[in-house]
Design a protein around this motif. Structure first.
Motif, PDB file in Angstrom:
ATOM      1  N   ALA A   1       0.858  -1.193   0.000  1.00  0.00           N
ATOM      2  CA  ALA A   1       0.000   0.000   0.000  1.00  0.00           C
ATOM      3  C   ALA A   1       0.893   1.242   0.000  1.00  0.00           C
ATOM      4  O   ALA A   1       0.817   2.091   0.883  1.00  0.00           O
ATOM      5  N   THR A   2       1.727   1.349  -1.013  1.00  0.00           N
ATOM      6  CA  THR A   2       2.770   2.372  -1.051  1.00  0.00           C
ATOM      7  C   THR A   2       2.194   3.776  -1.006  1.00  0.00           C
ATOM      8  O   THR A   2       2.661   4.643  -0.255  1.00  0.00           O
ATOM      9  N   ARG A   3       1.177   4.040  -1.835  1.00  0.00           N
ATOM     10  CA  ARG A   3       0.612   5.388  -1.872  1.00  0.00           C
ATOM     11  C   ARG A   3       0.014   5.775  -0.531  1.00  0.00           C
ATOM     12  O   ARG A   3       0.150   6.924  -0.089  1.00  0.00           O
ATOM     13  N   THR A   4      -0.639   4.843   0.118  1.00  0.00           N
ATOM     14  CA  THR A   4      -1.278   5.148   1.403  1.00  0.00           C
ATOM     15  C   THR A   4      -0.241   5.515   2.453  1.00  0.00           C
ATOM     16  O   THR A   4      -0.431   6.459   3.231  1.00  0.00           O
ATOM     17  N   VAL A   5       0.859   4.795   2.496  1.00  0.00           N
ATOM     18  CA  VAL A   5       1.892   5.065   3.495  1.00  0.00           C
ATOM     19  C   VAL A   5       2.568   6.403   3.241  1.00  0.00           C
ATOM     20  O   VAL A   5       2.789   7.201   4.166  1.00  0.00           O
ATOM     21  N   PHE A   6       2.882   6.704   1.989  1.00  0.00           N
ATOM     22  CA  PHE A   6       3.652   7.917   1.693  1.00  0.00           C
ATOM     23  C   PHE A   6       2.778   9.142   1.428  1.00  0.00           C
ATOM     24  O   PHE A   6       3.259  10.270   1.531  1.00  0.00           O
ATOM     25  N   GLN A   7       1.506   8.940   1.091  1.00  0.00           N
ATOM     26  CA  GLN A   7       0.575  10.053   0.894  1.00  0.00           C
ATOM     27  C   GLN A   7      -0.748   9.734   1.606  1.00  0.00           C
ATOM     28  O   GLN A   7      -1.787   9.586   0.970  1.00  0.00           O
ATOM     29  N   PRO A   8      -0.728   9.602   2.920  1.00  0.00           N
ATOM     30  CA  PRO A   8      -1.918   9.139   3.646  1.00  0.00           C
ATOM     31  C   PRO A   8      -3.125  10.052   3.510  1.00  0.00           C
ATOM     32  O   PRO A   8      -4.264   9.566   3.535  1.00  0.00           O
ATOM     33  N   ASP A   9      -2.918  11.346   3.365  1.00  0.00           N
ATOM     34  CA  ASP A   9      -4.065  12.251   3.244  1.00  0.00           C
ATOM     35  C   ASP A   9      -4.753  12.120   1.889  1.00  0.00           C
ATOM     36  O   ASP A   9      -5.971  12.283   1.781  1.00  0.00           O
ATOM     37  N   SER A  10      -3.984  11.810   0.854  1.00  0.00           N
ATOM     38  CA  SER A  10      -4.548  11.678  -0.478  1.00  0.00           C
ATOM     39  C   SER A  10      -5.088  10.283  -0.758  1.00  0.00           C
ATOM     40  O   SER A  10      -6.035  10.120  -1.526  1.00  0.00           O
ATOM     41  N   TRP A  11      -4.476   9.267  -0.143  1.00  0.00           N
ATOM     42  CA  TRP A  11      -4.840   7.888  -0.450  1.00  0.00           C
ATOM     43  C   TRP A  11      -5.161   7.081   0.817  1.00  0.00           C
ATOM     44  O   TRP A  11      -4.554   6.029   1.060  1.00  0.00           O
ATOM     45  N   PRO A  12      -6.105   7.538   1.637  1.00  0.00           N
ATOM     46  CA  PRO A  12      -6.465   6.756   2.820  1.00  0.00           C
ATOM     47  C   PRO A  12      -7.194   5.473   2.425  1.00  0.00           C
ATOM     48  O   PRO A  12      -7.913   5.430   1.422  1.00  0.00           O
ATOM     49  N   LEU A  13      -6.978   4.424   3.186  1.00  0.00           N
ATOM     50  CA  LEU A  13      -7.680   3.168   2.959  1.00  0.00           C
ATOM     51  C   LEU A  13      -8.557   2.831   4.148  1.00  0.00           C
ATOM     52  O   LEU A  13      -8.168   3.051   5.302  1.00  0.00           O
ATOM     53  N   ARG A  14      -9.732   2.289   3.858  1.00  0.00           N
ATOM     54  CA  ARG A  14     -10.556   1.737   4.932  1.00  0.00           C
ATOM     55  C   ARG A  14      -9.917   0.441   5.423  1.00  0.00           C
ATOM     56  O   ARG A  14      -9.346  -0.318   4.635  1.00  0.00           O
ATOM     57  N   ILE A  15     -10.007   0.220   6.708  1.00  0.00           N
ATOM     58  CA  ILE A  15      -9.451  -0.997   7.313  1.00  0.00           C
ATOM     59  C   ILE A  15     -10.516  -1.617   8.197  1.00  0.00           C
ATOM     60  O   ILE A  15     -11.184  -0.915   8.964  1.00  0.00           O
TER      61      ILE A  15
END
Length: 446
Positions: free
Chosen positions: A320-334
């Motif tokens: 989940a590279t984008r989520t880790v490095f751009q968390p505000d733009s690419w948040p994931l539901r968990i």
């Protein structure tokens, strides 16, 4: 249309079945990706229905979203074409059975050998700039080609909510900036001098771009095509590649906006697109795959730091590279699950969901309210069918996880099929040692 409740129930069934069949296992299968092939088929059907007759459309899947060969093969069987952006993706598309006529090559950095190969095969090519057009001139001076050839323009309509995903800004690296001084006249001349230049392409952006912005960019592209044909006094541009970019709702199980809404907005802004005078190519990726996939990972340890619980899981930046490095733009539901795969219940507790990589920022979520996780539980990262487990980040030499396809059999049971086997540590070692051996054998550069 699948409801949010039905989508959640489907995931829970898949998760529980995966645990029973040991596709998820606390010792041997700590991390895995899942692609709902029934959902993929439904998404493709919705896209195909949205574009009515008499429009001639090739829906080309953006391979970068999920280039795994069995996924590409499935999309081909469903009637899709394939859009590629590198020589590697082109090779994968051909290996998946797409014919050259079904493939579109869009790289902004095509080399001379790559262009020669594509034109020799008859793959559609969208030139990114005037220098690339000159390279194509040189190649076509010595051979003919069946390729559909176009130019990518940048309609310069602005950015959406995510600047890095917006490709039609004033200074975007993609395409020829339509409104820069002299460019429109240079483009008109380029078409006049090249009768084989019969397509035009634009892609406004993806996540974070509202439908009106996307439709405005396509409308400017259609208007440019009309101007070329009018100025030349002949119908030279016969096709328009309108790209993709339908945003995905990563905050819920809804699929809004859908393809019907997208087409309705295109009809409003660019009605000439639907007269039947132009062939159309689309290039969707996220909107076809994201919500039809999820990633599941075990919780290995839990602890507390600064009074906040932390769950150390086996999913992190490598899937989940984008989520880790751009968390505000690419948040994931968990979502939180018991070791059986069933949903975990209990009071919601803000906790960090961390990955296994050896840097402090390897966090999937910060202070996310979930039932308190304990070792052996499972977390599911939702909407990861595109740009996640299919594009691993190889930090710390972690092996690529297995990816499983799932579909409903005639008896109603879920049936899993391999999409990608899990890499072993031996696979990783062989890959790294082989690379080192090649370098040693080659010796120092001279």
């Amino acid at each position: 249309m699948v409801t949010a409740s039905q989508a959640a129930q489907r995931r829970e069934r898949i998760m529980s079945a995966a645990v029973r069949q040991r596709l998820l296992d606390p010792d041997d299968a700590l991390l895995a990706g899942f692609v709902d092939l029934d959902g993929v088929a439904a998404s493709v059907a919705a896209l195909q229905r949205a574009f009515p007759d008499p429009v001639s459309v090739l829906h080309a899947f953006a391979a970068k979203a999920n280039p795994l060969a069995p996924v590409l093969e499935e999309l081909r069987r469903l009637g899709m074409g394939c859009e590629v952006a590198t020589a590697g993706e082109l090779a994968q598309a051909l290996a998946a059975g797409f014919t050259p006529e079904q493939i579109v090559f869009d790289s902004p950095a095509k080399t001379r050998p790559e262009l020669a190969r594509a034109l020799e095969l008859g793959v559609a090519v969208n030139a990114d700039n005037f220098q690339e057009l000159a390279r194509i001139d040189d190649i076509l001076a010595t051979r003919s080609s069946a390729s559909r050839i176009g130019v990518r323009i940048n309609p310069q309509v602005g950015a959406g909510a995510i600047e890095l995903s917006s490709t039609a800004t004033a200074t975007s690296k993609f395409g020829i900036a339509l409104e820069d001084d002299g460019n429109e006249e240079r483009l008109l001349a380029a078409y006049r001098e090249r009768p084989w230049l019969t397509w035009v392409h634009a892609h406004v952006g993806s996540q974070g771009c509202p439908l009106d912005l996307i439709a405005q960019g396509i409308a400017k592209t259609v208007a440019f095509a009309e101007k070329v044909n009018a100025r030349l006094g002949r119908r030279q541009i016969v096709g328009i590649d309108i790209g993709g970019g339908l945003p995905v709702d990563f905050g819920s199980d809804t699929t809004d906006p859908g393809f019907d809404a997208y087409v309705a907005r295109l009809r409003e802004h660019a009605p000439a697109l639907f007269t039947g005078e132009y062939q159309i190519v689309t290039e969707f990726g996220h909107s076809l795959l994201s919500k039809n996939g999820f990633t599941a990972a075990y919780v290995e340890y839990t602890k507390t730091a600064g009074q906040r619980p932390i769950a150390i899981t086996h999913a992190g930046a490598h899937v989940a590279t984008r989520t880790v490095f751009q968390p505000d733009s690419w948040p994931l539901r968990i979502t939180a699950h018991q070791p059986t795969g069933a949903p975990k219940t209990g009071p919601l507790v803000p906790q960090d969901i961390a990955g296994p990589l050896c840097f402090a920022g390897d966090l999937l979520a910060r202070a996310r309210p979930l039932p308190l996780l304990t070792p052996g539980d499972i977390v599911a990262l939702l909407d990861t069918g595109a740009y996640c487990f299919s594009a691993p980040y190889h930090f710390n030499s972690l092996p690529d996880p297995a990816v499983h396809g799932v579909r409903t059999g005639p008896d109603g049971d879920l049936r899993f099929e391999p999409i990608r086997p899990a890499q072993t540590i031996e696979d990783v070692l062989t890959e790294r040692v082989a690379e080192g051996s090649r370098r040693v054998t080659a010796g120092p550069a001279t």
